[in-house]
Design an enzyme around this catalytic site. Structure first.
Site, PDB file in Angstrom:
ATOM      1  N   ALA A  64       9.510  55.132 -31.456  1.00 50.69           N
ATOM      2  CA  ALA A  64       8.452  55.381 -32.429  1.00 50.69           C
ATOM      3  C   ALA A  64       7.125  55.174 -31.695  1.00 50.69           C
ATOM      4  CB  ALA A  64       8.579  54.402 -33.576  1.00 50.69           C
ATOM      5  N   GLY A 109      13.327  54.276 -31.468  1.00 45.13           N
ATOM      6  CA  GLY A 109      13.528  55.413 -32.364  1.00 45.13           C
ATOM      7  C   GLY A 109      14.174  56.613 -31.676  1.00 45.13           C
ATOM      8  N   GLU A 112      17.767  55.871 -31.730  1.00 44.86           N
ATOM      9  CA  GLU A 112      18.175  56.009 -33.140  1.00 44.86           C
ATOM     10  C   GLU A 112      18.309  57.478 -33.529  1.00 44.86           C
ATOM     11  OE1 GLU A 112      14.874  53.294 -34.261  1.00 44.86           O
ATOM     12  OE2 GLU A 112      16.352  52.390 -35.597  1.00 44.86           O
ATOM     13  N   GLU A 132      12.981  47.098 -29.400  1.00 45.98           N
ATOM     14  CA  GLU A 132      11.988  46.655 -30.401  1.00 45.98           C
ATOM     15  C   GLU A 132      11.726  45.166 -30.329  1.00 45.98           C
ATOM     16  OE1 GLU A 132      14.512  48.709 -30.981  1.00 45.98           O
ATOM     17  OE2 GLU A 132      13.792  50.448 -32.097  1.00 45.98           O
TER      18      GLU A 132
HETATM   19  N1  CAA Z   1       4.671  54.889 -28.229  1.00 44.64           N
HETATM   20  C1  CAA Z   1       3.454  55.311 -27.841  1.00 44.64           C
HETATM   21  N2  CAA Z   1       3.139  55.625 -26.570  1.00 44.64           N
HETATM   22  C2  CAA Z   1       4.122  55.498 -25.655  1.00 44.64           C
HETATM   23  C3  CAA Z   1       5.415  55.063 -25.983  1.00 44.64           C
HETATM   24  C4  CAA Z   1       5.686  54.754 -27.343  1.00 44.64           C
HETATM   25  N3  CAA Z   1       6.886  54.358 -27.775  1.00 44.64           N
HETATM   26  N4  CAA Z   1       6.162  55.021 -24.853  1.00 44.64           N
HETATM   27  C5  CAA Z   1       5.369  55.425 -23.844  1.00 44.64           C
HETATM   28  N5  CAA Z   1       4.140  55.724 -24.337  1.00 44.64           N
HETATM   29  C6  CAA Z   1       2.976  56.198 -23.583  1.00 44.64           C
HETATM   30  C7  CAA Z   1       2.348  55.055 -22.795  1.00 44.64           C
HETATM   31  O1  CAA Z   1       1.477  54.298 -23.615  1.00 44.64           O
HETATM   32  C8  CAA Z   1       1.641  55.821 -21.691  1.00 44.64           C
HETATM   33  O2  CAA Z   1       0.450  56.344 -22.236  1.00 44.64           O
HETATM   34  P1  CAA Z   1      -0.949  56.197 -21.391  1.00 44.64           P
HETATM   35  O3  CAA Z   1      -0.696  57.055 -20.175  1.00 44.64           O
HETATM   36  O4  CAA Z   1      -1.947  56.772 -22.343  1.00 44.64           O
HETATM   37  O5  CAA Z   1      -1.115  54.753 -21.073  1.00 44.64           O
HETATM   38  C9  CAA Z   1       2.566  57.020 -21.422  1.00 44.64           C
HETATM   39  O6  CAA Z   1       3.410  57.144 -22.596  1.00 44.64           O
HETATM   40  C10 CAA Z   1       3.482  56.810 -20.238  1.00 44.64           C
HETATM   41  O7  CAA Z   1       4.160  55.572 -20.394  1.00 44.64           O
HETATM   42  P2  CAA Z   1       4.093  54.389 -19.309  1.00 44.64           P
HETATM   43  O8  CAA Z   1       2.827  54.430 -18.544  1.00 44.64           O
HETATM   44  O9  CAA Z   1       4.425  53.106 -20.015  1.00 44.64           O
HETATM   45  O10 CAA Z   1       5.303  54.856 -18.360  1.00 44.64           O
HETATM   46  P3  CAA Z   1       6.260  53.925 -17.489  1.00 44.64           P
HETATM   47  O11 CAA Z   1       7.040  54.843 -16.631  1.00 44.64           O
HETATM   48  O12 CAA Z   1       5.520  52.812 -16.852  1.00 44.64           O
HETATM   49  O13 CAA Z   1       7.255  53.261 -18.574  1.00 44.64           O
HETATM   50  C11 CAA Z   1       8.673  53.234 -20.504  1.00 44.64           C
HETATM   51  C12 CAA Z   1       8.091  54.072 -19.364  1.00 44.64           C
HETATM   52  C13 CAA Z   1       9.639  52.170 -19.958  1.00 44.64           C
HETATM   53  C14 CAA Z   1       9.439  54.180 -21.424  1.00 44.64           C
HETATM   54  C15 CAA Z   1       7.526  52.530 -21.266  1.00 44.64           C
HETATM   55  O14 CAA Z   1       6.572  53.523 -21.631  1.00 44.64           O
HETATM   56  C16 CAA Z   1       7.940  51.837 -22.538  1.00 44.64           C
HETATM   57  O15 CAA Z   1       8.470  50.736 -22.481  1.00 44.64           O
HETATM   58  N6  CAA Z   1       7.703  52.462 -23.722  1.00 44.64           N
HETATM   59  C17 CAA Z   1       7.944  51.860 -24.975  1.00 44.64           C
HETATM   60  C18 CAA Z   1       9.409  51.855 -25.329  1.00 44.64           C
HETATM   61  C19 CAA Z   1       9.625  51.154 -26.659  1.00 44.64           C
HETATM   62  O16 CAA Z   1       9.343  49.978 -26.811  1.00 44.64           O
HETATM   63  N7  CAA Z   1      10.138  51.893 -27.656  1.00 44.64           N
HETATM   64  C20 CAA Z   1      10.395  51.367 -28.952  1.00 44.64           C
HETATM   65  C21 CAA Z   1       9.239  51.632 -29.870  1.00 44.64           C
HETATM   66  S1  CAA Z   1       9.368  50.776 -31.432  1.00 44.64           S
HETATM   67  C22 CAA Z   1      10.449  51.690 -32.357  1.00 44.64           C
HETATM   68  O17 CAA Z   1      10.985  52.686 -31.913  1.00 44.64           O
HETATM   69  C23 CAA Z   1      10.613  51.160 -33.775  1.00 44.64           C
HETATM   70  C24 CAA Z   1      11.606  51.863 -34.613  1.00 44.64           C
HETATM   71  O18 CAA Z   1      12.787  51.706 -34.481  1.00 44.64           O
HETATM   72  C25 CAA Z   1      11.153  52.648 -35.749  1.00 44.64           C
END
Ligand code: CAA
Length: 258
Positions: A64, A109, A112, A132
């Site tokens: 998400a 998500g 999911e 999460e």
């Molecule tokens: N939401 C919003 N933006 C996201 C994102 C997310 N879930 N995942 C990545 N991005 C964005 C980053 O903010 C970044 O944007 P900027 O360039 O503007 O800073 C861009 O995508 C590239 O990401 P990274 O620079 O972080 O890339 P990386 O290679 O260093 O890492 C990654 C990749 C491990 C996937 C890391 O981005 C990450 O950990 N992302 C989040 C994963 C996460 O926690 N997902 C769960 C979300 S909560 C959820 O899903 C709740 C639910 O069940 C409803």
């Protein structure tokens, strides 16, 4: 459609999630568009199945949209989780086959969403997680239920409590994905060959297999309601504000249990 590329061939839709600047993260606009696509799949008599994949080599869906989640109130979080659960249930209950072709990160998500599809296949560089917990929240789009159904309680709890990422091969060993292939081309070709085999069968029998398998997994019988309420409760905590702020500011969170 702003966040999707759509191709139609041999009565099958290939839908590519395309929001590359955020690794295909699911924001509200993208989910609304996906809802329209799924509705059209239900209604269009000519379309027999759907293959869902992510644009680029890096991500199926990285979760998400954390930047959107970060600002939600408890009520808004409850509404979001219910809305997401409803859409993913529509996917799960679709009488036509939906295959997730996972080509990179399937996190939160994204995992999911893949789990709501009927069949999951992946490239060997794909990774899966419910991370999460690292943000101070829980899966809110059915993950607490579907991961447990697919891999069993012990492993599901470990994955959701640690937030650990697992490889495609490990996901296959656990039963989270059905097949792992080496390249993107092989992924496309396997998705199409499984889909073509399924859609060569009778549509009514296909629909009834899906309906029967899903009969025991409705909202009434399990923890979906608890999940959306607990997701909202987490969204109201200081820890969640800290977890999402830390992600956005690219630092480690300092959780205090408040
Ligand atoms: N939401 C919003 N933006 C996201 C994102 C997310 N879930 N995942 C990545 N991005 C964005 C980053 O903010 C970044 O944007 P900027 O360039 O503007 O800073 C861009 O995508 C590239 O990401 P990274 O620079 O972080 O890339 P990386 O290679 O260093 O890492 C990654 C990749 C491990 C996937 C890391 O981005 C990450 O950990 N992302 C989040 C994963 C996460 O926690 N997902 C769960 C979300 S909560 C959820 O899903 C709740 C639910 O069940 C409803």
């Amino acid at each position: 459609m702003k966040n999707f590329q759509i191709q139609y061939s041999n009565k099958v839709l290939t839908v590519t999630i395309s929001r590359p600047k955020a690794l295909n993260a699911l924001n509200a606009e993208l989910l609304d568009e996906l809802k329209d696509i799924i509705q059209e799949l239900y209604q269009n008599h000519d379309t027999r199945g759907l293959i869902l994949t992510g644009d680029g080599d890096r991500a199926f869906v990285a979760g998400a949209d954390i930047k959107e989640l970060a600002t939600l109130s408890r009520d808004q979080a409850l509404e979001l989780a219910r809305k997401g659960q409803e859409l993913f249930k529509k996917i799960e209950d679709c009488p036509k086959p939906i295959i997730a072709a996972v080509n990179g990160f399937a996190l939160g998500g994204g995992c999911e969403l893949a789990m709501a599809c009927h069949i999951r296949i992946a490239t060997e560089n794909a990774t899966f997680a419910q991370p999460e917990i690292n943000l101070g929240i829980i899966p809110g789009y059915g993950g607490t239920q579907r991961l447990t159904q697919l891999v069993g309680r012990g492993k599901a709890l470990e994955l959701m409590l640690t937030g650990d990422q697992i490889s495609a091969q490990e996901a296959k060993t656990l039963g989270l994905v059905n097949h792992v292939v080496s390249t993107r081309d092989e992924l496309t070709s396997l998705a199409n060959s499984i889909m073509n085999k399924i859609v060569s069968k009778g549509p009514l029998a296909i629909a009834n297999v899906i309906k029967s398998v899903n009969a025991g997994f409705g909202f009434e019988n399990d923890g979906f309601v608890a999940e959306s309420e607990n997701f909202a409760a987490c969204a109201a905590t200081y820890d969640f504000k800290e977890g999402t702020a830390a992600f956005i500011e690219k630092r480690s969170p300092n959780f205090t249990g408040k």
